[in-house]
Design an enzyme around this catalytic site. Sequence first.
Site, PDB file in Angstrom:
ATOM      1  N   ASP A  63      45.108  39.249  35.320  1.00  0.00           N
ATOM      2  CA  ASP A  63      44.684  38.462  36.470  1.00  0.00           C
ATOM      3  C   ASP A  63      43.332  38.956  36.970  1.00  0.00           C
ATOM      4  O   ASP A  63      42.955  40.119  36.760  1.00  0.00           O
ATOM      5  CB  ASP A  63      45.705  38.573  37.607  1.00  0.00           C
ATOM      6  CG  ASP A  63      47.008  37.851  37.308  1.00  0.00           C
ATOM      7  OD1 ASP A  63      47.040  37.064  36.347  1.00  0.00           O
ATOM      8  OD2 ASP A  63      47.997  38.082  38.040  1.00  0.00           O
ATOM      9  N   ARG A  64      42.647  38.101  37.689  1.00  0.00           N
ATOM     10  CA  ARG A  64      41.288  38.396  38.175  1.00  0.00           C
ATOM     11  C   ARG A  64      41.210  39.720  38.928  1.00  0.00           C
ATOM     12  O   ARG A  64      40.268  40.502  38.743  1.00  0.00           O
ATOM     13  CB  ARG A  64      40.818  37.250  39.078  1.00  0.00           C
ATOM     14  CG  ARG A  64      39.386  37.367  39.568  1.00  0.00           C
ATOM     15  CD  ARG A  64      39.018  36.148  40.404  1.00  0.00           C
ATOM     16  NE  ARG A  64      37.627  36.177  40.783  1.00  0.00           N
ATOM     17  CZ  ARG A  64      37.151  36.830  41.855  1.00  0.00           C
ATOM     18  NH1 ARG A  64      37.980  37.497  42.638  1.00  0.00           N
ATOM     19  NH2 ARG A  64      35.867  36.813  42.140  1.00  0.00           N
TER      20      ARG A  64
END
Length: 297
Positions: free
Chosen positions: A133-134
């Site tokens: 995830d970012r």
Amino acid sequence: MNLTWTYPYSSPMMMRSFLQEKGITKTFLAHVKRNGKLLVNGREEIVLKPLVSGDVLTMVIPPEGEHETVVPSQIPLDILFEDDYLLIVNKPQGTASIPPQLHPDQSMANRVKGYLQTTRTQDCVTHVVTRLDRDTTGVMMFAKHRVVHAWMDQALRDKTIEKKYLAIVHDTAPLEEHGMIDAPIGRHVGSIINRCVSEDGKPSKTEYWKKETLVGADLVEILLHTGRTHQIRVHFSWLGAPLVGDDLYGGVKDEFLDRQALHCHSLTFIHPMTKKELIIEAPLPKDMSQWIEAHKK
């Protein structure tokens, strides 16, 4: 790229059968036959050639080119491991794994393409094997060619790549020293981003070990047995112990952590060419380390 093997068996085997054993598909082999070369002890041969003990087989693969749609970035990489086949990096927070629509030049794939362009003249396609995830930090794997990518994708399906995470979770619910969260995950009604535990979701399993008890939180090590979107964040939120900083799933941000306290700290796998087990580790990022130090008992 060239792939080289030394034939290890005492009994002869047709080259085609040996390559199939090594995971080379018929389609890819046909591509190499048309556009590359197959060498045995330096001499070009056909796939019907019997291999004998000690023969050195080299597959000369034609250039792969590059993804024209991925914009190269010159932002430096934190490289944890690299050879002719794999590139493993430590992803920082706030960086997507692949190019998002709004920022098509700021992902890890962009950085890897820029790096590949500075270190080689061909085969600059960015093959993402494992994503994060970012705002999750830690170990990310890239393959340097599509055939290596295919091998590692198969390893993911066979569950022979082990990803372990470290997370800081609120102690709003008591955790066992060792536990398995087995709860299906699906999309949250009315949202394209949020996930939730739901009866009609996909089977999802998260194993964890409590590593340290902190003031108001626990540090846990996590092993994923499935790979659902936001799986760790959803599962611990469902338990009543959301990740610190994860306000999307009930966690609380503070001066040290303004993102989910989640870090992929190790990747264990069998190298596709050497067949040796590798364990690649990334140290805890500064924000998580500072939070832990500030909340020690």
